[in-house]
Design a protein around this motif. Structure first.
Motif, short mmCIF file in Angstrom:
data_model
loop_
_atom_site.label_atom_id
_atom_site.label_comp_id
_atom_site.label_asym_id
_atom_site.label_seq_id
_atom_site.Cartn_x
_atom_site.Cartn_y
_atom_site.Cartn_z
N SER A 155 -5.71 5.49 -7.23
CA SER A 155 -5.03 5.55 -5.93
C SER A 155 -3.55 5.91 -6.09
CB SER A 155 -5.18 4.22 -5.19
OG SER A 155 -4.70 3.15 -5.98
N GLY A 185 -8.35 -5.74 2.00
CA GLY A 185 -7.05 -5.24 2.42
C GLY A 185 -6.02 -5.33 1.31
N HIS A 226 -3.81 3.51 -11.81
CA HIS A 226 -5.03 3.53 -11.01
C HIS A 226 -5.14 4.84 -10.21
CE1 HIS A 226 -7.62 2.26 -7.54
NE2 HIS A 226 -8.24 1.63 -8.51
N ASP A 250 1.96 -2.03 -8.79
CA ASP A 250 0.65 -2.29 -8.18
C ASP A 250 0.03 -3.49 -8.89
OD1 ASP A 250 -2.04 -2.37 -7.58
OD2 ASP A 250 -2.32 -0.19 -7.66
N LYS A 273 -9.57 -8.62 -4.10
CA LYS A 273 -9.92 -9.02 -5.46
C LYS A 273 -9.78 -10.54 -5.57
CE LYS A 273 -9.47 -4.40 -7.12
NZ LYS A 273 -8.58 -3.27 -7.32
N ALA A 315 -2.67 -5.25 -8.17
CA ALA A 315 -4.03 -5.48 -7.66
C ALA A 315 -4.76 -6.56 -8.46
CB ALA A 315 -4.84 -4.18 -7.68
N HIS A 316 -4.52 -6.58 -9.77
CA HIS A 316 -5.26 -7.52 -10.63
C HIS A 316 -4.42 -8.74 -11.03
CE1 HIS A 316 -8.54 -4.67 -10.90
NE2 HIS A 316 -7.61 -3.74 -11.01
N ASN A 331 -1.30 2.48 -1.41
CA ASN A 331 -0.66 3.29 -2.45
C ASN A 331 -0.37 4.71 -1.97
OD1 ASN A 331 -0.21 1.47 -4.49
ND2 ASN A 331 -2.26 1.71 -5.37
N THR A 371 -6.69 -1.19 3.06
CA THR A 371 -7.12 -1.15 1.66
C THR A 371 -5.92 -0.86 0.75
OG1 THR A 371 -7.53 1.24 1.38
CG2 THR A 371 -9.31 -0.06 2.37
N GLY A 372 -6.07 -1.21 -0.51
CA GLY A 372 -5.04 -0.92 -1.49
C GLY A 372 -4.90 0.58 -1.73
N TYR A 373 -6.01 1.27 -1.64
CA TYR A 373 -5.98 2.73 -1.83
C TYR A 373 -5.04 3.35 -0.79
CZ TYR A 373 -7.72 7.45 -2.63
OH TYR A 373 -7.81 8.78 -2.94
N THR A 379 -3.29 -6.48 -3.70
CA THR A 379 -4.52 -6.26 -2.94
C THR A 379 -5.16 -7.61 -2.62
OG1 THR A 379 -5.95 -5.97 -4.87
CG2 THR A 379 -4.88 -4.00 -3.99
N ASP A 391 0.85 0.36 -12.60
CA ASP A 391 0.01 -0.83 -12.44
C ASP A 391 0.75 -1.97 -13.14
OD1 ASP A 391 -1.96 0.99 -11.58
OD2 ASP A 391 -3.54 0.08 -12.78
N SER A 409 -6.17 -1.78 -14.82
CA SER A 409 -7.46 -2.19 -14.27
C SER A 409 -8.61 -2.03 -15.25
CB SER A 409 -7.75 -1.43 -12.98
OG SER A 409 -7.57 -0.04 -13.15
C1 LIG Z 1 -8.68 -1.90 -6.69
C2 LIG Z 1 -7.35 -1.28 -6.91
C3 LIG Z 1 -6.68 -0.62 -5.89
C4 LIG Z 1 -7.32 -0.34 -4.57
O1 LIG Z 1 -7.38 -1.47 -3.78
P1 LIG Z 1 -8.49 -1.54 -2.66
O2 LIG Z 1 -8.04 -2.61 -1.75
O3 LIG Z 1 -9.77 -1.86 -3.37
O4 LIG Z 1 -8.55 -0.20 -2.01
C5 LIG Z 1 -5.41 -0.16 -6.14
N1 LIG Z 1 -4.83 -0.32 -7.34
C6 LIG Z 1 -5.46 -0.92 -8.36
C7 LIG Z 1 -4.78 -1.06 -9.68
C8 LIG Z 1 -6.75 -1.42 -8.17
O5 LIG Z 1 -7.38 -1.99 -9.19
#
Ligand SMILES: *Cc1c(COP(=O)(O)O)cnc(C)c1O
Length: 415
Positions: A143, A252, A141, A212, A246, A214-215, A120, A115-117, A243, A183, A187
């Motif tokens: 995390s 993952g 975020h 990060d 998403k 993720a988005h 991080n 996971t991204g959490y 990530t 980030d 998010s």
């Molecule tokens: C969703 C998110 C994460 C966590 O990623 P997961 O794979 O859902 O655990 C980390 N950082 C940001 C900015 C996110 O939006």
């Protein structure tokens, strides 16, 4: 004692309109989703709250790839990566991801996480050792915030987007290792961090930039390789997190960075070492996801998404102006309508739901007090008709609040 305490805490949350409730989806993640309690007939809702920006989460090719992966590799990995859980599917995925990021990060390797959490936590605790300083953007975020809390490094926060303030902090710092942490796409706000300026600061002050995406991964950049491709940034000082649950539609995350950093994570990062590797089938499905993102389908989906974003912003801009609310300054698929008041955000979300539309009300502590909002997210699976329906319903839901003092509400109340 404990239960009394928890009961009081729950009552307090309820009084502040901060109680969170889970909803049960009976169907796949898609714009039209059936939602409802177990044992009841679910309602079909048009949803604008997933992070499935490209609409890949229920793509038949990914479902098929997941099934194929399960037939090849079974259901579970059986152990952590360092014991016996590291499969060829994980290794192939890491190689592909390293190739994607190598134009931006010379000598990049990639490391896949469940996971991204966890990714991080891993990066910030493994690199943020005693003597280091983490310079953290204030809207990071959760995390990243938790990773900074767990790290032994000193932590300094800089205000949202404030490059000058960060520059001052870096100039004053005597730290042996300076790590800027942000980030890329925020998010809950959808805006993009000033990454070129942050990278320039990193070069000037001998710091590193942990970002990060993720988005951004999958959605930003001509090939969907993320924010670094989008902005054309190149540096060995970049430590990139993407990530895969998403836009990539599966699950993952991965870190891409200089090979020595990746080797250090493999050897020291506890959230990497002490957990069972993700099922190889998941990594196998992700290989197909990367093909889709980079291929024609990805290009078509990103172009369609961009059109939807423009359509939504035009409608929301007018609506926000009329109601005295704030539309976030975002060009991404995340569009926040900031109504400020917790209860109001919930009331609007409920009014939309009465019309069969699901939009999340985001309240503190996820966002700062006084900035409660509807967080509207778009997916390439939405149609222009879907966005039109949302704007129509929002206009109706907003009417009672924009005409609070006018006669029309009085009449309605009298009726
Ligand atoms: C969703 C998110 C994460 C966590 O990623 P997961 O794979 O859902 O655990 C980390 N950082 C940001 C900015 C996110 O939006």
């Amino acid at each position: 004692m404990l239960l009394d305490h928890l009961k009081r805490a729950a009552a307090e949350r309820e009084a502040q309109a901060l109680t969170r409730r889970r909803r049960i989806a009976h169907t796949a993640c898609a714009p039209h989703q059936s939602v409802g309690p177990l044992g009841e007939t679910p309602a079909s809702l048009l949803t604008f709250c997933s992070n499935d920006y490209l609409g890949l989460a229920d793509h038949h090719a990914l479902a098929e790839a997941m099934a194929d992966g399960a037939r090849r590799y079974g259901a579970g990995s059986g152990a952590s990566h360092l014991v016996s859980g590291h499969s060829i599917a994980h290794a192939q995925l890491e190689e592909r991801l390293a190739q994607w990021l190598a134009p931006s990060i010379p000598n990049a390797r990639a490391l896949y996480f469940c996971t991204g959490y966890m990714a991080n936590l891993a990066v910030l605790t493994a690199l943020g050792s005693a003597g280091a300083t983490l310079f953290c953007e204030s809207l990071n975020h959760a995390s990243l915030i938790d990773g900074a809390r767990l790290a032994k490094a000193d932590v300094v926060r800089y205000p949202h987007g404030d490059v000058a303030a960060l520059g001052d902090q870096l100039a004053e710092s005597k730290s042996a290792l300076k790590l800027i942490v942000t980030d890329s796409v925020f998010s809950m706000d959808g805006d993009i961090a000033p990454l070129s300026a942050l990278l320039a600061l990193a070069e000037t002050h001998d710091a590193w930039l942990i970002l990060d995406d993720a988005h951004g991964f999958g959605v930003l950049g001509e090939q969907g390789h993320g924010v670094l491709e989008h902005l054309g940034l190149v540096s060995e000082r970049l430590i990139y997190l993407g990530t895969l649950g998403k836009a990539a539609g599966v699950a993952g995350a991965f870190v891409a960075a200089h090979e020595l950093i990746i080797e250090h994570l493999i050897n020291t990062a506890r959230p990497y070492i002490y957990t069972t590797a993700a099922p190889p089938a998941v990594a196998h499905a992700l290989l197909t996801s990367l093909d889709l993102i980079e291929g024609d389908e990805g290009h078509v989906r990103r172009a369609h998404l961009a059109r939807l974003i423009a359509q939504l912003r035009e409608g929301l801009g007018a609506l926000a102006a009329q109601a005295g609310w704030e539309l976030g300054d975002s060009d991404t698929a995340i569009q926040p309508l900031i109504v400020r008041d917790n209860a109001l955000s919930l009331a609007l979300s409920a009014a939309l739901e009465a019309e069969g539309i699901r939009v999340g009300a985001i309240r503190p502590p996820t966002v700062a007090a006084g900035t409660a909002r509807l967080r509207i997210t778009l997916s390439a699976s939405h149609t222009e008709g879907d966005v039109h329906r949302l704007l129509d319903a929002l206009t109706r839901a907003t009417a009672p609040f924009t005409q609070r003092d006018s006669a029309s509400v009085d009449c309605k109340e009298a009726a």
